[in-house]
Design an enzyme around this catalytic site. Sequence first.
Site, PDB file in Angstrom:
ATOM      1  N   HIS A 103       0.684  -0.906  -0.027  1.00 32.13           N
ATOM      2  CA  HIS A 103      -0.079   0.021   0.543  1.00 32.13           C
ATOM      3  C   HIS A 103       0.722   1.121  -0.003  1.00 32.13           C
ATOM      4  CE1 HIS A 103      -2.981   2.428   3.193  1.00 32.13           C
ATOM      5  NE2 HIS A 103      -2.371   3.379   1.520  1.00 32.13           N
ATOM      6  N   GLU A 154       0.857   7.640  -3.630  1.00 35.24           N
ATOM      7  CA  GLU A 154       2.037   7.176  -2.511  1.00 35.24           C
ATOM      8  C   GLU A 154       3.559   8.337  -2.678  1.00 35.24           C
ATOM      9  OE1 GLU A 154       1.192   5.641   0.113  1.00 35.24           O
ATOM     10  OE2 GLU A 154      -0.144   5.446  -0.149  1.00 35.24           O
ATOM     11  N   HIS A 159       2.526  10.665   0.905  1.00 38.17           N
ATOM     12  CA  HIS A 159       4.544  10.237   1.741  1.00 38.17           C
ATOM     13  C   HIS A 159       5.761  10.217   0.911  1.00 38.17           C
ATOM     14  CE1 HIS A 159       1.308   8.961   3.939  1.00 38.17           C
ATOM     15  NE2 HIS A 159       0.927   8.665   3.203  1.00 38.17           N
TER      16      HIS A 159
END
Length: 257
Positions: free
Chosen positions: A109, A150, A154
């Site tokens: 993920h 992502e 992040h």
Amino acid sequence: MTGKLLLAAAFLALTPVAASSAGDCILDNCADQKPLPSPNPSAPSPASTPDRPTGFGRSGPGPRGASVPGQFDFYVLSLSWSPGFCQTGGAKKGRDQCDSGANLGFVVHGLWPQYDHGFPSDCRGQSAPSRIALSATDGVYPDEGLARYEWRKHGTCSGLSPTDYFANAKAARDAVVIPQPFKDAHQDQRWAPVDVERAFIAANPRLRPGMLAAVCQHGVMEEVRICFTKDLKSFQACPEVVRDRCRAPAMSVPPVR
């Protein structure tokens, strides 16, 4: 009398003084002296706050202070249990992950830079990943759209280039041995969250309690989060991440299809 006064003054000089509010900052919050956020009872619950467009939730404390690329304490590798994600609302959004016959179990993920308290998010000044960088995500993330998201959410806070960040995500995934019961899981199962964690600990000798958390939604296992040191050379204790583990006494683990 004079001697007693001098003694009292010396004692007071040696007594620690309580830190001022300006000195009570935590980690990156020290950079700009922003006060720590107070609990807001009207705020949405962590599980309802989406971390990715395909329906996953990122719970736990949010960003604090200035999010500066490269300034964080450790990584969290989030391994999505695809059947659980697809059963709890992801099927309409993560089509590549949830298509019939995809035969996906645990997939990445995300790899999340994390503070001891909270996490950085959406750091600025980093370029979008190139096609060459994204090509390395094939077989790591279930789809390119998630890899792009992502990176923006992040990866920009890692202080790395997109190529190196995605390489780190693959390296972290490859460092984790998936327990045998989840490698060929084609039947419905029920697990206590602590037993899922124990299965990962048994399969990974350097992993210890307090370094991972099984996460569920509506009684269905969605992911397992494992904490790594910043250099990815070993696992890391992470009390705040562990507190976000599944609270159900048992959870459904849907089969791979």
